[in-house]
Design a protein around this motif. Structure first.
Motif, mmCIF file in Angstrom:
data_model
loop_
_atom_site.group_PDB
_atom_site.id
_atom_site.type_symbol
_atom_site.label_atom_id
_atom_site.label_comp_id
_atom_site.label_asym_id
_atom_site.label_seq_id
_atom_site.Cartn_x
_atom_site.Cartn_y
_atom_site.Cartn_z
ATOM 1 N N THR A 30 0.801 -1.212 0.000
ATOM 2 C CA THR A 30 0.000 0.000 0.000
ATOM 3 C C THR A 30 0.840 1.271 0.000
ATOM 4 O O THR A 30 1.847 1.358 0.721
ATOM 5 N N PRO A 31 0.467 2.262 -0.804
ATOM 6 C CA PRO A 31 1.164 3.553 -0.755
ATOM 7 C C PRO A 31 0.901 4.302 0.547
ATOM 8 O O PRO A 31 1.602 5.287 0.837
ATOM 9 N N LEU A 32 -0.071 3.846 1.336
ATOM 10 C CA LEU A 32 -0.348 4.503 2.626
ATOM 11 C C LEU A 32 0.830 4.376 3.589
ATOM 12 O O LEU A 32 0.921 5.132 4.560
ATOM 13 N N ARG A 33 1.744 3.439 3.321
ATOM 14 C CA ARG A 33 2.887 3.252 4.224
ATOM 15 C C ARG A 33 3.789 4.478 4.256
ATOM 16 O O ARG A 33 4.607 4.625 5.170
ATOM 17 N N ARG A 34 3.661 5.358 3.264
ATOM 18 C CA ARG A 34 4.488 6.569 3.222
ATOM 19 C C ARG A 34 3.851 7.739 3.964
ATOM 20 O O ARG A 34 4.435 8.816 4.025
ATOM 21 N N LEU A 35 2.672 7.531 4.516
ATOM 22 C CA LEU A 35 2.023 8.608 5.254
ATOM 23 C C LEU A 35 2.549 8.659 6.678
ATOM 24 O O LEU A 35 2.856 7.623 7.280
ATOM 25 N N PRO A 36 2.641 9.856 7.257
ATOM 26 C CA PRO A 36 3.019 9.937 8.674
ATOM 27 C C PRO A 36 1.890 9.406 9.543
ATOM 28 O O PRO A 36 0.734 9.337 9.115
ATOM 29 N N GLY A 37 2.206 9.011 10.754
ATOM 30 C CA GLY A 37 1.168 8.534 11.655
ATOM 31 C C GLY A 37 1.737 7.872 12.889
ATOM 32 O O GLY A 37 2.950 7.635 12.984
ATOM 33 N N PRO A 38 0.884 7.553 13.859
ATOM 34 C CA PRO A 38 1.340 6.959 15.121
ATOM 35 C C PRO A 38 1.756 5.504 14.943
ATOM 36 O O PRO A 38 1.266 4.799 14.065
ATOM 37 N N SER A 39 2.672 5.067 15.794
ATOM 38 C CA SER A 39 3.073 3.668 15.769
ATOM 39 C C SER A 39 2.003 2.819 16.443
ATOM 40 O O SER A 39 1.236 3.297 17.281
ATOM 41 N N SER A 40 1.946 1.565 16.069
ATOM 42 C CA SER A 40 0.899 0.675 16.570
ATOM 43 C C SER A 40 1.172 0.268 18.018
ATOM 44 O O SER A 40 2.294 -0.133 18.348
ATOM 45 N N PRO A 41 0.157 0.329 18.879
ATOM 46 C CA PRO A 41 0.347 -0.080 20.270
ATOM 47 C C PRO A 41 0.234 -1.583 20.477
ATOM 48 O O PRO A 41 0.589 -2.088 21.538
ATOM 49 N N ASN A 42 -0.283 -2.324 19.461
ATOM 50 C CA ASN A 42 -0.508 -3.749 19.629
ATOM 51 C C ASN A 42 -0.462 -4.420 18.258
ATOM 52 O O ASN A 42 -1.095 -3.944 17.318
ATOM 53 N N TRP A 43 0.265 -5.527 18.139
ATOM 54 C CA TRP A 43 0.456 -6.171 16.833
ATOM 55 C C TRP A 43 -0.851 -6.692 16.252
ATOM 56 O O TRP A 43 -0.990 -6.781 15.027
ATOM 57 N N PHE A 44 -1.792 -7.082 17.102
ATOM 58 C CA PHE A 44 -3.047 -7.628 16.597
ATOM 59 C C PHE A 44 -4.144 -6.567 16.512
ATOM 60 O O PHE A 44 -4.766 -6.383 15.469
ATOM 61 N N TRP A 45 -4.388 -5.855 17.609
ATOM 62 C CA TRP A 45 -5.500 -4.910 17.668
ATOM 63 C C TRP A 45 -5.197 -3.585 16.979
ATOM 64 O O TRP A 45 -6.115 -2.871 16.571
ATOM 65 N N GLY A 46 -3.921 -3.231 16.859
ATOM 66 C CA GLY A 46 -3.600 -1.892 16.359
ATOM 67 C C GLY A 46 -4.182 -0.846 17.294
ATOM 68 O O GLY A 46 -4.058 -0.944 18.520
ATOM 69 N N HIS A 47 -4.854 0.169 16.714
ATOM 70 C CA HIS A 47 -5.460 1.234 17.512
ATOM 71 C C HIS A 47 -6.963 1.012 17.742
ATOM 72 O O HIS A 47 -7.656 1.925 18.184
ATOM 73 N N LEU A 48 -7.454 -0.193 17.425
ATOM 74 C CA LEU A 48 -8.894 -0.421 17.483
ATOM 75 C C LEU A 48 -9.479 -0.124 18.857
ATOM 76 O O LEU A 48 -10.510 0.542 18.974
ATOM 77 N N ARG A 49 -8.859 -0.616 19.906
ATOM 78 C CA ARG A 49 -9.398 -0.428 21.250
ATOM 79 C C ARG A 49 -9.459 1.049 21.614
ATOM 80 O O ARG A 49 -10.402 1.501 22.264
ATOM 81 N N GLU A 50 -8.449 1.818 21.203
ATOM 82 C CA GLU A 50 -8.458 3.259 21.473
ATOM 83 C C GLU A 50 -9.590 3.947 20.708
ATOM 84 O O GLU A 50 -10.267 4.832 21.226
ATOM 85 N N PHE A 51 -9.796 3.508 19.457
ATOM 86 C CA PHE A 51 -10.813 4.131 18.615
ATOM 87 C C PHE A 51 -12.216 3.885 19.143
ATOM 88 O O PHE A 51 -13.135 4.638 18.862
ATOM 89 N N ARG A 52 -12.400 2.826 19.904
ATOM 90 C CA ARG A 52 -13.719 2.519 20.441
ATOM 91 C C ARG A 52 -14.045 3.324 21.690
ATOM 92 O O ARG A 52 -15.105 3.164 22.285
#
Length: 518
Positions: A30-52
């Motif tokens: 994905t070209p999205l890999r070149r976008l800035p952004g936060p690092s993932s807090p969890n290898w499986f959930w990513g930021h899902l729990r925070e977003f909820r």
């Protein structure tokens, strides 16, 4: 000859790898890999729990740090695009064929609602019942302020409203006895808070093979959906029989033998009338299955969102009693207790309170879209990628997913000013010019989305909201029963309140309700 078990395991591995490979390779392609952004807090959930939690505040913190175009991680560390650029959002929402609901979202929602419209590429009397129930509770306490769960009462009331207005069906949700009819029981099972996603459920969403594994939750939802659809089929057959009989005999009003009001204006009656019209081409008629498929969608979407919006509105009014008093004075100036739609729409401060509520507390905090083809998304202003290069468009690959954070768009300080996170209805007397750039279908906010896939029921929702506030604010004063800092948000399809100190008790909004003083 029997196949060796090692060969079976190898074939199973190949099948799983084939299904999982696109997901596993996506972060590399994905070209999205070149976008800035936060690092993932969890290898499986990513930021899902925070977003909820409070998705709007989280997204705003990222935007402040990384800019108006960024990427973040969700399940299995897959990248998601997040942008508050209104030109980009307009492009995504108006090109609905190119940006559709993600396949995973379709799988997750269809398991609950079935494949209704979400997947297609007597009201005043009920309001008075809720008012009378709360008044009765106050009377039992000698007229003193009484603590009630506002969210629970509003959920029951709006369920009764959508049942009657949508299908001429009485859920009787406000029945003081607490007894449930079969349709309400089925709906409660579908909306059970226990539906919070487990790792297995999420894996089943992404990898079709694992959907073969039965879970207790899936069994319960499927049983509830079958019950709901069976009752829907009975409603449909009963209404259609009565309507056909009335059409043939030229009768009007009630068909006594079936006890069905064929002059009703509920959604199901109107839909059947249109479907059996003699001048309708056969190719445009809906099948019974297509009609029945809409029932779970309308029941859920038609009451959960309004109940949430009114709950958050009462929360805001309980925090600022001056706004509550000002609104009550406007409502009391109306001479009737049963205003018409035109009378409700003519109340300016009520309209401002409605708009501010849906701006600051959108019932659905975010939604997702998936690119169906490679594309360049235009921007109002450029951004700098992680390679230090300035980009004037977002390059996206077919299959890439986009998170549209409604709550963040509605609270952009760039548009609304430094007080964007404050509840100020008066701002709507003279809204900022920048609000017109938000590509929403209503009110210069994104709460009902925009483009061809915008919420089709938003007009009904607006009238229901105003009628509810009219009835409740004229009768009661509302005060929070907990400190305002103890109230937080939880987003599982609909954003609902949670009391941090009572988190195990689920969604709720405890308030003290007392008769409104003259």
């Amino acid at each position: 000859m029997p196949i060796p078990w090692t060969a079976v395991l190898f074939l199973a591995f190949l099948y799983l790898a084939y299904n999982a490979l696109p997901t596993l390779l996506a972060p590399l392609l994905t070209p999205l890999r070149r976008l800035p952004g936060p690092s993932s807090p969890n290898w499986f959930w990513g930021h899902l729990r925070e977003f909820r939690g409070d998705a709007g505040t989280l997204a705003q913190s990222w935007i402040a740090k990384y800019g108006h175009v960024l990427r973040f991680k969700l399940i299995l560390n897959l990248d998601r695009l997040l942008t508050t650029d209104t030109k980009a959002l307009n492009h995504i929402l108006t090109h609905s064929a190119d940006y559709q609901k993600p396949a995973q979202t379709r799988v997750a929602l269809s398991g609950i609602f079935g494949e209704g419209l979400l997947f297609a590429e007597g009201g005043n009397a009920v309001l008075n019942i809720l008012r009378d129930l709360w008044q009765s509770s106050i009377s039992r306490h000698g007229g003193a302020a009484t603590q009630v769960d506002i969210l629970a009462g509003l959920n029951q009331m709006t369920l009764d409203v959508i049942g009657l207005a949508g299908f001429g069906y009485d859920f009787d949700a406000l029945n003081p006895s607490g007894e449930m009819n079969p349709l309400r029981s089925a709906l409660n099972e579908i909306l059970n808070p226990a539906a919070q996603s487990s790792p297995l459920v999420l894996i089943q969403t992404f990898i079709p093979f694992f959907r073969r594994i039965p879970t207790e939750r899936r069994k319960k939802i499927e049983a509830a959906r079958k019950s709901m659809l069976q009752i829907g089929a009975e409603l449909l057959a009963k209404k259609r029989t009565a309507l056909l009989a009335a059409s043939e005999s030229k009768e009007q009003g009630v068909i006594s033998e079936d006890n069905v009001d064929v002059s009703g204006r509920d959604l199901l009656t109107l839909l059947i009338k249109a479907n059996i019209a003699k001048d309708l081409p056969e190719s445009q008629r809906l099948s019974d299955d297509e009609v029945i498929a809409q029932i779970p969608t309308f029941f859920v979407a038609g009451h959960e969102t309004t109940a949430s919006a009114v709950t958050w509105c009462l929360f805001a009014l309980s925090v600022d009693v001056n706004i509550q008093h000002k609104l009550r004075e406007e409502l009391r100036a109306v001479e009737t207790e049963t205003p018409s739609m035109d009378e409700l729409m003519a109340l300016p401060y009520l309209d401002c309170v409605l708009r501010e509520t849906l701006r600051l507390y959108p019932p659905v905090a975010y939604t997702a879209r998936q690119a169906m083809k490679d594309d360049l998304i235009p921007l109002n202003k450029p951004y700098t990628d992680t390679h230090g290069e300035v980009q004037d468009a977002i390059r996206i690959r077919a299959g890439d997913q986009i998170m549209i954070c409604i709550a963040a768009i509605n609270q952009m300080k760039e548009i609304w000013g430094d007080d964007a996170d404050e509840f100020k209805p008066e701002r709507w007397y003279n809204p900022p010019a920048g609000a017109s750039s938000i590509p929403g279908v209503w009110g210069n906010v994104l709460s009902f989305l925009g483009g061809p896939r915008a919420c089709i029921g938003y007009r009904f929702s607006l009238v229901e909201f105003k009628a509810l506030m009219f009835t409740l604010l004229r009768a009661f004063e509302f005060d929070l029963a907990v400190p305002k800092e103890d109230v937080t948000k939880r987003s599982l399809i609909v954003t609902k309140p949670v009391i941090k100190s009572l988190g195990e008790n689920g969604n709720q909004m405890p308030m003290f309700v007392r008769p409104a003083r003259r």
